[in-house]
Enzyme design. Structure first.
Site, short mmCIF file in Angstrom:
data_model
loop_
_atom_site.label_atom_id
_atom_site.label_comp_id
_atom_site.label_asym_id
_atom_site.label_seq_id
_atom_site.Cartn_x
_atom_site.Cartn_y
_atom_site.Cartn_z
N SER A 50 0.84 -1.20 0.00
CA SER A 50 0.00 0.00 0.00
C SER A 50 0.87 1.24 0.00
O SER A 50 2.10 1.17 0.16
CB SER A 50 -0.93 0.01 1.23
OG SER A 50 -0.18 0.24 2.40
N TYR A 201 8.49 7.95 16.64
CA TYR A 201 8.64 7.72 15.20
C TYR A 201 9.70 8.66 14.62
O TYR A 201 10.57 8.25 13.85
CB TYR A 201 7.28 7.96 14.53
CG TYR A 201 7.26 7.81 13.03
CD1 TYR A 201 7.15 6.55 12.44
CD2 TYR A 201 7.31 8.93 12.20
CE1 TYR A 201 7.11 6.41 11.06
CE2 TYR A 201 7.26 8.80 10.82
CZ TYR A 201 7.15 7.54 10.25
OH TYR A 201 7.12 7.41 8.88
N LYS A 205 13.24 7.78 12.83
CA LYS A 205 13.60 8.28 11.50
C LYS A 205 14.95 9.00 11.52
O LYS A 205 15.71 8.94 10.55
CB LYS A 205 12.48 9.19 10.97
CG LYS A 205 11.18 8.44 10.71
CD LYS A 205 11.35 7.43 9.59
CE LYS A 205 10.27 6.41 9.47
NZ LYS A 205 10.45 5.50 8.35
N THR A 234 -1.49 8.74 2.53
CA THR A 234 -1.33 7.29 2.49
C THR A 234 -2.19 6.65 3.58
O THR A 234 -2.54 7.30 4.56
CB THR A 234 0.13 6.89 2.71
OG1 THR A 234 0.50 7.27 4.06
CG2 THR A 234 1.07 7.56 1.72
#
Length: 317
Positions: A50, A201, A205, A234
């Site tokens: 996806s 997160y 990263k 997304t």
């Protein structure tokens, strides 16, 4: 995270990371950079069922590349594979079901893949943003397990396969969110501070960007890069950041726009001419730090990250 960093980053995001930012940057793109055919070249895309991963896999398939999709969910992955084959007319699309938060599964996959396949380009696209602290079966914090340790094991495990081929590349889909974070190796699994999934997160990263720089130094035969896809619409963003998505939905990039620089890094000769280890946004290397943000880390701290990850990785081998 300082207020200064967050304000500067957000203003930058509205200017550069949105759909209009992409449209502005794309005026400088060289169209024929992506007018390539790549039959015989083998690509591995994690999270290819996806979003940006699927958009990337489809465009590679259209250009004749062999694509290995590494996904967690069998049914969704099979649907994506079918769609990619149908749209591209390329039958060389292969599926591997691996939970990238499970180090033992990754090691097993790497050992099997090494024996059966060659690989020219690894695209670390799969990511995870869990907003409550959640542990895997192995007792690992889930964001860290997927975004950092998983990427570390998969990449270091496949380096020997990549080094055998002509023009090997590793692209890691990071995030501009990492700009608000300074590398912190003292609490990799978020045990000591109140848990904030978005910041965890962003820290993961930042870790990916540091790993990319370190790998580039250690493995000069491979071209390493990390990149920021911009703010793209997304399924991952819709699920992990519903408030952000609702507020900025009309300004977000399409999945294809988010995937553009991933494709450019994976396919173009122009990308390979750039120095290894850089962080890219809209087909250009950009700074990994905001001005005056004090997010640089020392070589000792970066070395410590590698040491901790290597030690952890080996315990699951």
């Amino acid at each position: 995270m300082s207020l200064y960093r967050s304000v500067v980053w957000f203003a930058k995001g509205l200017r550069e990371y949105t759909k209009s930012g992409y449209e502005s940057a794309s005026k400088d793109f060289v169209p024929h950079d992506l007018e390539v055919q790549v039959p015989g070249r083998v690509f591995l895309v994690t999270g290819g069922n996806s979003g940006i991963g699927k958009a990337t896999a489809l465009e590679i398939a259209k250009r004749g590349g062999t694509v290995h999709l590494v996904c967690r969910d069998q049914a969704r992955a099979e649907d994506a594979r079918g769609e990619i084959i149908q749209e591209s007319g390329n039958q060389n699309i292969f599926l591997h079901i691996v939970d990238l938060s499970d180090p033992k599964q990754i090691w097993k996959f790497v050992e099997n893949f090494k024996q059966e396949h060659k690989l020219h380009v690894l695209i670390n696209n799969a990511g995870c943003m869990v907003n409550k602290r959640e542990l895997t079966e192995d007792g690992l914090e889930k964001n860290f397990a997927t975004n950092t340790l998983g990427v570390y094991i998969l990449t270091t495990g496949l380096i020997p396969v990549l080094e055998k081929e002509h023009d090997p590349r590793v692209i890691t889909v990071s995030s501009g969110g990492m700009l608000v974070q300074k590398l912190n190796t003292n609490d990799l699994q978020s045990e000591r501070t109140p848990f904030d999934g978005t910041m965890v997160y962003a820290q993961n990263k930042r870790q990916q960007v540091v790993l990319t720089e370190q790998w580039a130094r250690g493995h000069p035969a491979i071209h390493f890069s990390s990149m920021h896809p911009g703010w793209a619409d997304t399924p991952g963003v819709r699920q992990a950041m519903p408030g952000f998505h609702a507020r900025f939905r009309d300004r977000l990039r399409s999945e294809a726009q988010g995937a553009d620089t991933v494709l450019w890094l994976a396919l173009s000769s122009a990308a390979a001419a750039q120095p290894s280890g850089c962080f890219f946004q809209d087909r250009k290397p950009v700074s990994t730090h905001l001005p005056l943000a004090r997010t640089s880390s020392s070589p000792a701290e970066e070395e410590k990250l590698i040491e901790i990850l290597e030690q952890l990785a080996q315990t699951f081998k």
